[in-house]
Design a protein around this motif. Structure first.
Motif, PDB file in Angstrom:
ATOM      1  N   PRO A  70       0.825  -1.213   0.000  1.00  0.00           N
ATOM      2  CA  PRO A  70       0.000   0.000   0.000  1.00  0.00           C
ATOM      3  C   PRO A  70       0.857   1.260   0.000  1.00  0.00           C
ATOM      4  N   VAL A  71       0.504   2.220  -0.866  1.00  0.00           N
ATOM      5  CA  VAL A  71       1.283   3.459  -0.932  1.00  0.00           C
ATOM      6  C   VAL A  71       0.402   4.701  -0.808  1.00  0.00           C
ATOM      7  N   HIS A  72      -0.909   4.497  -0.590  1.00  0.00           N
ATOM      8  CA  HIS A  72      -1.800   5.652  -0.642  1.00  0.00           C
ATOM      9  C   HIS A  72      -1.635   6.630   0.514  1.00  0.00           C
ATOM     10  N   GLY A  73      -0.938   6.229   1.576  1.00  0.00           N
ATOM     11  CA  GLY A  73      -0.721   7.188   2.659  1.00  0.00           C
ATOM     12  C   GLY A  73       0.551   8.009   2.473  1.00  0.00           C
ATOM     13  N   LEU A  74       1.353   7.665   1.460  1.00  0.00           N
ATOM     14  CA  LEU A  74       2.681   8.275   1.332  1.00  0.00           C
ATOM     15  C   LEU A  74       2.641   9.619   0.616  1.00  0.00           C
ATOM     16  N   GLY A  75       3.629  10.448   0.923  1.00  0.00           N
ATOM     17  CA  GLY A  75       3.765  11.741   0.257  1.00  0.00           C
ATOM     18  C   GLY A  75       4.601  11.605  -1.002  1.00  0.00           C
ATOM     19  N   PRO A  76       4.654  12.692  -1.798  1.00  0.00           N
ATOM     20  CA  PRO A  76       5.346  12.643  -3.085  1.00  0.00           C
ATOM     21  C   PRO A  76       6.825  12.253  -2.999  1.00  0.00           C
ATOM     22  N   THR A  77       7.539  12.724  -1.980  1.00  0.00           N
ATOM     23  CA  THR A  77       8.970  12.413  -1.898  1.00  0.00           C
ATOM     24  C   THR A  77       9.182  10.919  -1.694  1.00  0.00           C
ATOM     25  N   ALA A  78       8.385  10.338  -0.804  1.00  0.00           N
ATOM     26  CA  ALA A  78       8.501   8.901  -0.548  1.00  0.00           C
ATOM     27  C   ALA A  78       8.135   8.105  -1.801  1.00  0.00           C
ATOM     28  N   LEU A  79       7.162   8.595  -2.558  1.00  0.00           N
ATOM     29  CA  LEU A  79       6.735   7.868  -3.755  1.00  0.00           C
ATOM     30  C   LEU A  79       7.789   7.944  -4.863  1.00  0.00           C
ATOM     31  N   VAL A  80       8.463   9.087  -4.967  1.00  0.00           N
ATOM     32  CA  VAL A  80       9.561   9.194  -5.938  1.00  0.00           C
ATOM     33  C   VAL A  80      10.643   8.177  -5.569  1.00  0.00           C
ATOM     34  N   ARG A  81      10.904   8.075  -4.273  1.00  0.00           N
ATOM     35  CA  ARG A  81      11.911   7.121  -3.816  1.00  0.00           C
ATOM     36  C   ARG A  81      11.501   5.678  -4.132  1.00  0.00           C
ATOM     37  N   ARG A  82      10.198   5.411  -4.058  1.00  0.00           N
ATOM     38  CA  ARG A  82       9.722   4.060  -4.404  1.00  0.00           C
ATOM     39  C   ARG A  82       9.767   3.794  -5.912  1.00  0.00           C
ATOM     40  N   GLY A  83       9.855   4.883  -6.702  1.00  0.00           N
ATOM     41  CA  GLY A  83       9.966   4.664  -8.143  1.00  0.00           C
ATOM     42  C   GLY A  83       8.817   5.193  -8.977  1.00  0.00           C
ATOM     43  N   ILE A  84       8.058   6.149  -8.414  1.00  0.00           N
ATOM     44  CA  ILE A  84       6.952   6.739  -9.186  1.00  0.00           C
ATOM     45  C   ILE A  84       7.249   8.221  -9.435  1.00  0.00           C
ATOM     46  N   ALA A  85       7.304   8.626 -10.702  1.00  0.00           N
ATOM     47  CA  ALA A  85       7.527  10.036 -11.039  1.00  0.00           C
ATOM     48  C   ALA A  85       6.316  10.576 -11.790  1.00  0.00           C
ATOM     49  N   HIS A  86       5.979  11.834 -11.507  1.00  0.00           N
ATOM     50  CA  HIS A  86       4.764  12.457 -12.029  1.00  0.00           C
ATOM     51  C   HIS A  86       5.142  13.657 -12.891  1.00  0.00           C
ATOM     52  N   VAL A  87       4.720  13.652 -14.141  1.00  0.00           N
ATOM     53  CA  VAL A  87       4.884  14.821 -15.007  1.00  0.00           C
ATOM     54  C   VAL A  87       3.511  15.476 -15.111  1.00  0.00           C
ATOM     55  N   PRO A  88       3.290  16.562 -14.350  1.00  0.00           N
ATOM     56  CA  PRO A  88       1.936  17.118 -14.259  1.00  0.00           C
ATOM     57  C   PRO A  88       1.479  17.785 -15.555  1.00  0.00           C
ATOM     58  N   GLU A  89       0.193  18.020 -15.602  1.00  0.00           N
ATOM     59  CA  GLU A  89      -0.425  18.705 -16.726  1.00  0.00           C
ATOM     60  C   GLU A  89       0.173  20.100 -16.895  1.00  0.00           C
ATOM     61  N   GLY A  90       0.286  20.545 -18.122  1.00  0.00           N
ATOM     62  CA  GLY A  90       0.672  21.932 -18.361  1.00  0.00           C
ATOM     63  C   GLY A  90       2.169  22.188 -18.298  1.00  0.00           C
ATOM     64  N   ARG A  91       2.955  21.121 -18.485  1.00  0.00           N
ATOM     65  CA  ARG A  91       4.427  21.204 -18.551  1.00  0.00           C
ATOM     66  C   ARG A  91       5.000  22.344 -17.704  1.00  0.00           C
ATOM     67  N   ARG A  92       4.959  22.114 -16.408  1.00  0.00           N
ATOM     68  CA  ARG A  92       5.441  23.169 -15.508  1.00  0.00           C
ATOM     69  C   ARG A  92       6.947  23.110 -15.358  1.00  0.00           C
ATOM     70  N   VAL A  93       7.647  23.668 -16.331  1.00  0.00           N
ATOM     71  CA  VAL A  93       9.099  23.759 -16.195  1.00  0.00           C
ATOM     72  C   VAL A  93       9.424  25.054 -15.456  1.00  0.00           C
ATOM     73  N   PHE A  94      10.626  25.114 -14.896  1.00  0.00           N
ATOM     74  CA  PHE A  94      11.056  26.356 -14.243  1.00  0.00           C
ATOM     75  C   PHE A  94      11.566  27.282 -15.335  1.00  0.00           C
ATOM     76  N   ALA A  95      10.751  28.288 -15.684  1.00  0.00           N
ATOM     77  CA  ALA A  95      11.000  29.111 -16.869  1.00  0.00           C
ATOM     78  C   ALA A  95      12.357  29.805 -16.826  1.00  0.00           C
ATOM     79  N   ASP A  96      12.781  30.267 -15.643  1.00  0.00           N
ATOM     80  CA  ASP A  96      14.011  31.057 -15.559  1.00  0.00           C
ATOM     81  C   ASP A  96      15.259  30.217 -15.340  1.00  0.00           C
ATOM     82  N   LEU A  97      15.067  28.926 -15.133  1.00  0.00           N
ATOM     83  CA  LEU A  97      16.239  28.052 -14.997  1.00  0.00           C
ATOM     84  C   LEU A  97      16.620  27.508 -16.372  1.00  0.00           C
ATOM     85  N   THR A  98      17.868  27.133 -16.513  1.00  0.00           N
ATOM     86  CA  THR A  98      18.301  26.543 -17.788  1.00  0.00           C
ATOM     87  C   THR A  98      17.730  25.129 -17.910  1.00  0.00           C
ATOM     88  N   VAL A  99      17.868  24.595 -19.109  1.00  0.00           N
ATOM     89  CA  VAL A  99      17.435  23.220 -19.358  1.00  0.00           C
ATOM     90  C   VAL A  99      18.113  22.284 -18.361  1.00  0.00           C
TER      91      VAL A  99
END
Ligand SMILES: Nc1ncnc2c1ncn2[C@@H]1O[C@H](COP(=O)(O)OP(=O)(O)OP(=O)(O)O)[C@@H](O)[C@H]1O
Ligand SMILES: [Mg+2]
Length: 259
Positions: A70-99
């Motif tokens: 079960p992973v539904h109680g976990l926060g995003p950082t713990a889930l990234v560590r488990r191996g789940i990455a989320h690319v959210p809607e609307g391509r939220r890149v950091f506009a002022d940072l470089t690629v």
């Protein structure tokens, strides 16, 4: 790998955004979830990636298992560590940072081999290699979407969640995104992609689900869904309402109802 078992989600006092939703995403596979505006696609992604509470949503029932745990109680950082990455809607890149700075932001902090991940990202996305020192704001919409996907891959996920990667992009770029999804699968990472663009999503997926008003109304292999007259009519060129889809769902011969 991912098993969503009967989850229901609500924001505030509103109507449920997801209603007892079941879904599976297999290892090394592309699983597509298609549906129109407000069907609950992003809510599903947010529930799986653990960001739902930050958006005012809450899980009212059901469970989410990843590799049987079960992973539904976990926060995003713990889930990234488990191996789940989320690319959210609307391509939220950091506009002022470089690629490259954007990509580094996607690598989980514990990782030491960021260089190797950067090289992999540049290998997969040539255009990002060429523009690694440019600010993200200077990239085209399609390039920003590729940057958002590449940033998601920097944590070396086993499951990548893609929320409407084709949104607002020209047909040629949408085709390229489809190819990229296939390449990601080829590298061994499973992909769960939600899309309004059913043609693209069902073209690259192994399995698919049709979501309407927070419910799965059809599911099956992507080939089965593509061959279903009603999906063709409502999602692959024609137009139609949720009510029409709900009406035809019980007589679609090739579709399987979710549990
Ligand atoms: N933060 C929020 N607060 C309140 N209601 C929300 C919130 N986010 C989504 N909803 C509602 O939940 C339902 C599902 O929304 P969701 O964003 O998951 O749909 P979607 O399928 O991703 O739609 P779209 O294709 O427009 O992105 C909608 O009725 C929406 O208005
Ligand atoms: Mg959405």
């Amino acid at each position: 790998m991912l098993e969503v078992r009967g989850i229901s989600v609500r924001y505030g006092q509103g109507a449920p955004a997801l209603r007892s939703l079941h879904l599976r995403a297999g290892p090394g596979q592309v699983t597509a979830v298609v549906g129109g505006n407000g069907a609950g696609k992003s809510t599903l992604m947010k529930a799986v990636s653990g960001v739902l509470p930050f958006d005012g949503g809450r899980l009212e029932g059901g469970e989410i298992l990843f590799d049987g745990r079960p992973v539904h109680g976990l926060g995003p950082t713990a889930l990234v560590r488990r191996g789940i990455a989320h690319v959210p809607e609307g391509r939220r890149v950091f506009a002022d940072l470089t690629v490259e700075e954007n990509l580094r932001a996607g690598a989980s902090t514990a990782r030491k081999d960021v260089r190797a991940s950067l090289d992999e990202a540049y290998g997969m996305f040539e255009v990002l290699a060429e523009r690694r020192r440019q600010r993200a704001v200077l990239l085209s919409g399609g390039e920003q979407q590729m940057l958002a996907i590449a940033r998601g891959l920097m944590s070396r996920p086993r499951l990548l969640l893609l929320d409407e990667p084709s949104l607002g992009l020209a047909p040629k770029v949408v085709e390229r995104i489809g190819e990229i999804i296939s390449v990601i699968r080829g590298s061994g990472t499973a992909v769960l992609v939600v899309e309004q663009n059913a043609a693209m999503a069902l073209a690259v997926a192994d399995d698919g689900y049709v979501l309407e008003q927070g419910r799965v109304v059809l599911s099956g292999t992507a080939a089965e869904l593509r061959a279903t007259d009603e999906v063709q009519q409502l999602y692959l060129g024609g137009s139609g309402s949720a009510e029409e889809l709900l009406r035809f769902a019980d007589r679609a011969p090739l579709a399987r109802w979710s549990a």
